[in-house]
Each structure stands twice: as C-alpha cells, then as structure tokens.
Design a protein around this motif. Structure first.
Motif: not given
Length: 465
Positions: A390-395, A350-355, A214-218
């Motif tokens: 939408v920005i979901r940061t690493f934490d 971070a994971v960036l997602s358009g909304r 997964t992206l989370n793992g890397y």
C-alpha cells in the motif's frame, strides 16, 4: 546659597581662570591648557570677575533637549513591553514598535529606557544578568517595605547557557540541520515545530507545525526544501527512529539504518548523518532559541489558534525571517541538485506499508476497507493471501502495488449508497477512468522487499501495522 554644579569641562575652565587671575599668570599658557584662543581667555577673565563661578555654568544646563522623548513616550514603551511584547528581545521589540505602534526609536533608546526599569531582554548575556542580579539583591536588602521587596524579587532573573559554535559549511545546500522543538508556540498548548536550517547561510529552508515530532512533519519540511531549492547533499539530525534504527546488541551495520524517511532520502541520493549530541547541531538549536523569542509573539498578534493557521502563517513569515537573519544565499555557490517535479516528490515522499488481500478480496488500511481499481475505473480482484504494497503518497492518494503493477484504491462504504428495493432506478453510471501513476523506482516491490528484509527485526515500524 545654592551650590553651583559644573560639568567636568566647566570645572576645568573655572580652576584655570581662577588660578590665572589670583596669581596673575601667563595667558598664553592658560590658552594652551584649555585648547582655546587668547581672546577666549580674556572673555573668561571678564566673566569670572563679574559673575564668579556661575559664569562657567553652561547655558543649556538643566534644560531638556528639544529632540528628547517625553516621559509619556518612555512610559508607553515600558507599558507595551511589560504587557504586549513581554517576550521580545530589544531588537525585535524595536521593530515591533515601528511596525505595529508607529513609534520609531533606536535599539539604544529602547535598551536605555527598559534597563532603567531593570527589564532585561530574554536573551541578555550571562554577565549582564549577573551584574543586574547583584544590584537588585542589594536594593532588595535595603527595601523599606515588603511590597518593594517583592517587586525587586520579581525582577531577578536566572542565568542561561548557549550552545557552542563551529565553522559553517562552504556551500549552500551542503548540509541541512534538521530538528523539532516542543514548545507553547501559540494558543497556550504544546505543539511541535519541525525545521531545517542550511548550515552555510543560516536560512530556514523548511518549517512545519504538528502535534508531535512525526514523519509527516519531517516529510513536509523535506517537501518545502525540494520545491523551493532542490535536492540537498545531506541532512544532519538527531538520532531518532524516524531517521535511523540500530538493532539492540547488533553492532554497527549500515544496512540496519533504513527507515521510511531514510528510504526516501536514498531514492533522492541524500545522505543522512545523525548525532546524539545537541551541541553538534548548534545552528538549528540556536535557531529555535531565536524563533522562541519572536515567532510566538507574531503568532499571537496574528490571532493564530490552530495548527492549520500556524502552517499557513509560516508561508509568509519565513521569507521575512530569512531576510532579517540569514546570509544572502544568492551570493554563495549552491550545491542543491535540480528540483524534482511535484509528481516525483509526491511518489517518493510516500509511506509504504505491506498488506495481504483478505477473503473478501479487499485490503484493510487505517481501519478501513479498500478495493483495487484499474485505469478504466473497473475493480480488480485478487486471491486471498496475495501480498502487496500500500502506497500513501505525500498528497494522501492511495495505491496498491502487486508484482510491479500499480492500482488505485477505492474505499468500500459500510452501507450501500442506494437501495435496490426502495430507491428509484437510475441509469447505469459508466466507470470513470482513474489516473494511475506509472511504476517508478521508489515503488518497485522488489527493491522495497530487499530493504524490508534487511529490517525484518522492525517490520512493524516499516509496514505501519
């Protein structure tokens, strides 16, 4: 009469002295042949005339050396290897015996004891396996019972191949080989271990367990590298869509290779090189080979049963593992750039997602609804159709970026926490001030829009919709 057996040295002395006595030969010549003195020759002659051949039998012949291991200790070594440490290499098994069983022996002794029982190391060489297999097949044909035949058949092993080698990089931090391996690491279930290995030193710079690749793992491996060492020059990875994407039939285009992970690397200035040939990443492939022979045993002995426990165990295991197998990176020039701050790493990984804001002035993300909050803790409402990021940061904090401004996100509960009709009235709670990080370059909507436009053919993977 019992036959007298002599060692090679004893047999030579007997033949020379026998010939000397029977032919009345030259004592000086006999002394030169046996590399001894004339006085020793006289002593050998007297012993031969008195006791005959028996005189040349060594006094310790047939005696067990005082420092030799007892049969009980040897049997304990065999039992421990076949029941508890069955998947360890000889060297690792030697270390485990001293650490957990209090049995201090050399690897040579362990090898001799186990080879006598035809118990090969899981990392035995191709030639060793071939030789032992021939011997076992020969013994199997001469077996007197089917039970013995089945026992010998169980000892026959298969031949394995290894990856090819290539020269190491010149500097520490110049290349990080990165990969993931699905394997029953603990608990009898398949999990995925993500790791990064420094090409110059063989140091495992980051490791993380997850249910799949997964992206989370890397991201977690990348975080460990940033916090422990700094910013590397390059990652060398598999050609997976986590790292790059090539439009089908579109040819080669550098602008077509960005993904979430690649965008984070671009922000830090880290290059990514990919390959579809596993042998090109021999360093990380062989590292998994070593880890598979050692890490599952240690996880089992530590009682690890969950991914969370496994990731916690890695924090203590990796320093010991690197000390044992990696080169000392402190004696090599490092090209890692300075470590970023935790806040910088959190914002970049971070994971960036358009909304798009819906008719209820809310944002739907991960099957939940959120509203935007400003720094004073008050809600901010946008018109229906307002586009943002939408920005979901690493934490795992959530933020919403609109026109290069950032707002915190607060989940909208499905039900009211209190009833206006039945619950006692309470004093009005003042809004709590919220910390909102300043706008930084990874979050600027204009830059990310440029990146996303180049990836319009795969917008679903970029935005996470």
């Amino acid at each position: 009469m019992r036959r007298i057996k002599l060692t090679v040295d004893g047999e030579k002395k007997y033949e020379v002295i026998k010939e000397l006595v029977e032919q009345n030969g030259n004592k000086n010549r006999a002394a030169k042949r046996l590399c001894c003195t004339r006085r020793s020759i006289d002593r050998y002659i007297r012993g031969y005339k008195t006791h005959g051949k028996k005189f040349f039998v060594h006094g310790n012949s047939g005696r067990k050396p005082a420092h030799a291991f007892t049969d009980e200790v040897k049997q304990s070594i065999v039992d421990l290897y076949t029941t508890k440490y069955y998947d360890a290499t000889y060297q690792h098994f030697t270390e485990l015996l001293e650490e957990f069983e209090g049995i201090k022996v050399s690897e040579a002794v362990v090898r001799k004891v186990l080879m006598a029982q035809y118990l090969l190391s899981p990392r035995a060489t191709k030639q060793t396996k071939k030789d032992v297999r021939k011997l076992l097949e020969k013994m199997k044909k001469a077996a007197a019972s089917s039970r013995e035949e089945n026992r010998l058949q169980a000892l026959i092993v298969d031949i394995e191949d290894a990856h090819a080698r290539r020269p190491r990089c010149a500097y520490f931090g110049e290349m990080q080989q990165m990969d993931a391996c699905i394997y029953p690491w603990f608990g009898g279930v398949q999990t995925t271990l993500h790791i990064a290995v420094d090409d110059a030193t063989g140091t495992v710079t980051g490791a993380w367990f997850d249910k799949a690749e997964t992206l989370n793992g890397y991201y977690n491996v990348f975080w460990q590298i940033l916090m422990d060492y700094g910013i590397p020059l390059m990652f060398y990875t598999d050609r997976r869509t986590i790292f790059e994407f090539k439009k089908k039939g579109g040819g080669l285009d550098e602008n077509d290779t960005y993904t979430q992970f690649a965008y984070a690397c671009k922000t830090f200035g880290v290059d990514i090189k990919t390959t579809s040939v596993s042998q090109a990443k021999g360093r990380v492939e062989r590292m998994f080979w070593t880890l598979q022979s050692r890490l599952p045993i240690m996880l089992r002995l530590a009682g690890v049963a969950t991914i969370e426990q496994a990731n916690e165990y890695l924090k203590h295991y990796l320093p010991r593992f690197n000390k044992r197998f990696a080169l000392d990176h402190t004696r090599m020039q490092s090209v890692f750039e300075n470590k970023p701050t935790q806040e910088e790493a959190n914002l970049t990984l971070a994971v960036l997602s358009g909304r798009v804001v819906d008719s209820g002035h809310s944002i739907r993300f991960s099957n939940k609804y959120y509203r935007t909050i400003n720094q004073t803790g008050l809600p901010v409402y946008f018109h229906k159709g307002t586009k943002g990021l939408v920005i979901r940061t690493f934490d795992n904090n959530l933020y919403f970026s609109v026109e290069d401004r950032v707002y915190a996100m607060e989940e909208i509960p499905e039900y009211e926490r209190t009833s206006r009709n039945f619950d006692f009235k309470k004093s009005k709670i003042k809004p709590i001030a919220r910390y909102i990080p300043p706008m930084s370059h990874p979050w600027r909507k204009s830059l990310f829009d440029q990146f996303r436009q180049k990836q319009s053919h795969r917008a679903d993977l970029i935005t996470g919709t």
